[in-house]
Write an enzyme that holds these catalytic residues in place. Structure first.
Site, mmCIF file in Angstrom:
data_model
loop_
_atom_site.group_PDB
_atom_site.id
_atom_site.type_symbol
_atom_site.label_atom_id
_atom_site.label_comp_id
_atom_site.label_asym_id
_atom_site.label_seq_id
_atom_site.Cartn_x
_atom_site.Cartn_y
_atom_site.Cartn_z
ATOM 1 N N HIS A 146 1.004 -1.529 0.530
ATOM 2 C CA HIS A 146 -0.169 -0.365 0.297
ATOM 3 C C HIS A 146 0.605 1.568 -0.197
ATOM 4 O O HIS A 146 0.699 1.883 -0.699
ATOM 5 C CB HIS A 146 -0.634 0.065 1.002
ATOM 6 C CG HIS A 146 -1.875 -0.821 1.064
ATOM 7 N ND1 HIS A 146 -1.494 -2.368 2.449
ATOM 8 C CD2 HIS A 146 -2.650 -0.942 0.714
ATOM 9 C CE1 HIS A 146 -2.528 -2.527 2.144
ATOM 10 N NE2 HIS A 146 -3.638 -2.839 1.496
ATOM 11 N N GLN B 22 -8.727 -7.153 -10.578
ATOM 12 C CA GLN B 22 -9.944 -5.399 -10.040
ATOM 13 C C GLN B 22 -9.219 -4.481 -10.256
ATOM 14 O O GLN B 22 -9.936 -2.820 -11.001
ATOM 15 C CB GLN B 22 -9.481 -5.263 -8.813
ATOM 16 C CG GLN B 22 -9.839 -4.317 -8.143
ATOM 17 C CD GLN B 22 -9.608 -4.478 -6.353
ATOM 18 O OE1 GLN B 22 -10.540 -4.621 -5.710
ATOM 19 N NE2 GLN B 22 -8.102 -3.267 -5.992
#
Length: 278
Positions: free
Chosen positions: A33, A150
């Site tokens: 992240h 995704q």
């Protein structure tokens, strides 16, 4: 860095500011992240990261209630990574009424692979991402390639809705042994963590087979699934697809191999862009 919990405050802070670079997350952050946040920061302007565990993308039997919520830790990590704003709404703030209007991505892309094994997953993803895009109104959004399907689904949504947002894919960050970093790796016990690297090794074996000239896609996929099953995994799929739309390979296509499998009670996913074309 400022932590924001309400839609009204978010809109007030972003009003009149340069359009941001946006990194949506569900929290429980790791280096993968943070690499996306740093990538966003390198683009200039404010960086907005969201932290929201989105109920709409979890099936009833999945881990919504037990998914780790680590907001204080996450905010410290985001501050160090150069984030400008953290948007961390409550469920009642983001969904003040039942979200009856939802985004239905095309089944040809969203109903395969992850969509086959997690029905409705991409409906939930697209709905929350579109809502966050409407709130943040970024000029660019950064998503990890670790969630390869995704990324493809979100890019299609942005394209078809003509959203003025550039979607950038950040490279997968891996541990030293090759395991793709994931928030769900924390569910693994010590023995499972040692075994988990076999998922990326299975993908490397697929890459080697294709680089060696094999084009019997179904046999290569079956061999990889069998190798995982023999080690105690419960594979959902190992699939070789063309990168642009995750459909069956055609001659000359650039390829990606995608995999999902359960190890114990933990379901892991990974992918690898293959070095040879179809």
């Amino acid at each position: 860095m400022q932590v924001i919990h309400t839609v009204a405050e978010l809109r007030a802070e972003l009003a009149g500011a340069p359009r941001s670079a946006f990194v949506p997350t569900m929290g429980n952050l790791h280096e993968g992240h943070l690499s996306l946040v740093r990538r966003a920061g390198a683009l200039g302007g404010p960086v907005v990261a969201s932290i929201f565990v989105n109920r709409l993308q979890f099936a009833p039997h999945e881990d919504f209630d037990t998914y780790p919520r680590t907001l204080a830790r996450d905010c410290g990590m985001l501050r160090e990574a150069g984030c400008t704003f953290v948007f961390a709404p409550s469920e009642a703030e983001l969904y003040p009424e039942a979200q009856d209007y939802t985004v239905q991505p095309p089944p040809g892309l969203a109903g395969i692979l992850e969509g086959q094994f997690r029905p409705g997953f991409f409906n939930g993803v697209c709905t929350v991402v579109l809502k966050l895009f409407n709130l943040v109104q970024p000029r660019v959004a950064v998503f990890g390639k670790k969630d390869y399907q995704q990324l493809a689904v979100v890019r299609g949504m942005v394209r078809q809705f003509a959203l003025p947002i550039e979607v950038i894919g950040g490279e997968t960050v891996r541990a030293d042994d090759g395991l793709a970093l994931s928030s769900r790796n924390g569910y693994l016990d010590q023995a499972e963590r040692a075994e988990a690297v076999q998922l990326s090794r299975a993908l490397r074996a697929v890459d080697a087979a294709v680089a060696g000239g094999r084009r019997d896609w179904a046999d290569i996929e079956a061999e990889a699934m069998r190798a995982l099953a023999e080690r105690g995994w419960r594979p959902d799929y190992v699939a070789i697809r063309r990168r642009q739309d995750l459909q069956a390979p055609q001659p000359g296509d650039q390829l990606v191999a995608l995999a999902a499998a359960k190890l114990g009670t933990t379901r892991l996913i990974d992918n690898m862009e293959l070095s040879a074309c179809a």
